[in-house]
Structure formats: C-alpha cells, structure tokens
Write a protein that holds these residues in place. Structure first.
Motif, mmCIF file in Angstrom:
data_model
loop_
_atom_site.group_PDB
_atom_site.id
_atom_site.type_symbol
_atom_site.label_atom_id
_atom_site.label_comp_id
_atom_site.label_asym_id
_atom_site.label_seq_id
_atom_site.Cartn_x
_atom_site.Cartn_y
_atom_site.Cartn_z
ATOM 1 N N THR A 177 -2.510 -10.902 2.003
ATOM 2 C CA THR A 177 -2.897 -11.505 3.267
ATOM 3 C C THR A 177 -4.194 -10.825 3.716
ATOM 4 N N PRO A 178 -4.839 -11.308 4.769
ATOM 5 C CA PRO A 178 -6.021 -10.583 5.269
ATOM 6 C C PRO A 178 -5.716 -9.117 5.606
ATOM 7 N N GLN A 179 -4.541 -8.849 6.183
ATOM 8 C CA GLN A 179 -4.152 -7.451 6.461
ATOM 9 C C GLN A 179 -3.981 -6.675 5.162
ATOM 10 N N GLY A 180 -3.356 -7.299 4.175
ATOM 11 C CA GLY A 180 -3.165 -6.647 2.886
ATOM 12 C C GLY A 180 -4.483 -6.363 2.195
ATOM 13 N N LEU A 196 3.962 2.847 8.012
ATOM 14 C CA LEU A 196 3.194 2.351 6.873
ATOM 15 C C LEU A 196 3.420 3.232 5.652
ATOM 16 N N ARG A 218 -9.236 -0.221 1.939
ATOM 17 C CA ARG A 218 -9.121 1.181 2.349
ATOM 18 C C ARG A 218 -8.555 2.043 1.223
ATOM 19 N N ASP A 237 -7.324 -5.854 3.717
ATOM 20 C CA ASP A 237 -7.934 -4.750 4.458
ATOM 21 C C ASP A 237 -7.362 -3.421 3.978
ATOM 22 N N LEU A 238 -6.056 -3.365 3.807
ATOM 23 C CA LEU A 238 -5.420 -2.147 3.294
ATOM 24 C C LEU A 238 -5.918 -1.829 1.888
ATOM 25 N N ARG A 243 3.916 -8.534 6.104
ATOM 26 C CA ARG A 243 2.751 -9.415 6.184
ATOM 27 C C ARG A 243 1.529 -8.852 5.460
ATOM 28 N N LEU A 244 1.796 -8.159 4.349
ATOM 29 C CA LEU A 244 0.708 -7.651 3.510
ATOM 30 C C LEU A 244 0.500 -8.535 2.287
ATOM 31 N N SER A 264 -5.450 -6.698 -5.475
ATOM 32 C CA SER A 264 -6.662 -6.406 -4.708
ATOM 33 C C SER A 264 -7.896 -7.145 -5.200
#
Length: 119
Positions: free
Chosen positions: A74-77, A12, A83, A79-80, A62-63, A29
């Motif tokens: 994306t949902p993963q992006g 990452l 954070r 979440d990142l 897939r971000l 974001s």
C-alpha cells in the motif's frame, strides 16, 4: 518522543519482528505485484502457512494489499519500504566493519560511531 509515539513505534516493531514480515515488505518493495507462489519464492524458506499468516497481519496493518494481479505494498507499506532501504547503506558499511574486525581477530568489536549516522 511522546508516550503515544513510543507506543506506536513499539507496535510497529512488534509487527516487523514477526518472522518473515520484513522480508515480505522487502520482496514487494520493487512495486511489482507478486502472486502468493512468487512471493513465497522471493521471501525464501517460508512455509505457506507462515506466509499466509504474515500476509494477513500485514494486510490488517494496511501495509500490504491484494489485487487481481497479486500482493503489493500500500502507499503506507511503500513508505515503510523506502525507509527500510536506508538500512541497506548502513548494512553494507556494518558488514565491511565486521569483516575487518574478524580479520583482525576481534569479532566482538563494536561498530564505531563513524559507521552510525544520525537520522
């Protein structure tokens, strides 16, 4: 941290260390899709070729995704990005400490432990 977790973190970090990668994530974001041109303006100073390369990498990870409305996390992006938002509070305190150190003639002063919060 297991070796597998450590490898995932390194992977990452390698992606995020790519020029403008974190800026792209940060610009997206807010949850609103952005066209290529708008994203280029939001990121600032990025050439079309570099932005295109980062978007391909972030999509492959897939971000980031591209829809009819433009690019979005994306949902993963997302979440990142949430954070990464934690860094905003740290950055504010860190910048204040650096300014105080510079005013005191000690720009090389380290960040005190009170500024760094444990996760």
């Amino acid at each position: 941290m297991s070796a597998k977790d450590h490898a995932a973190v390194i992977q990452l970090f390698d992606l995020l260390e790519s020029r403008y990668a974190m800026r792209v994530i940060w610009a997206l974001s807010d949850g609103h899709p952005q066209t290529f041109r708008l994203l280029q303006d939001s990121v600032g100073g990025v050439t079309p070729n570099t932005l295109n390369t980062r978007l391909k990498e972030l999509r492959a990870a897939r971000l980031v995704d591209h829809t009819g409305d433009g690019y979005r996390l994306t949902p993963q992006g997302a979440d990142l990005a949430r954070r990464m938002n934690d860094m905003q509070q740290f950055a504010g305190r860190w910048a204040q400490q650096q300014a105080r150190a510079a005013m005191n003639g000690n720009a090389a002063q380290t960040v005190p432990a009170s500024v760094v919060q444990a996760p």
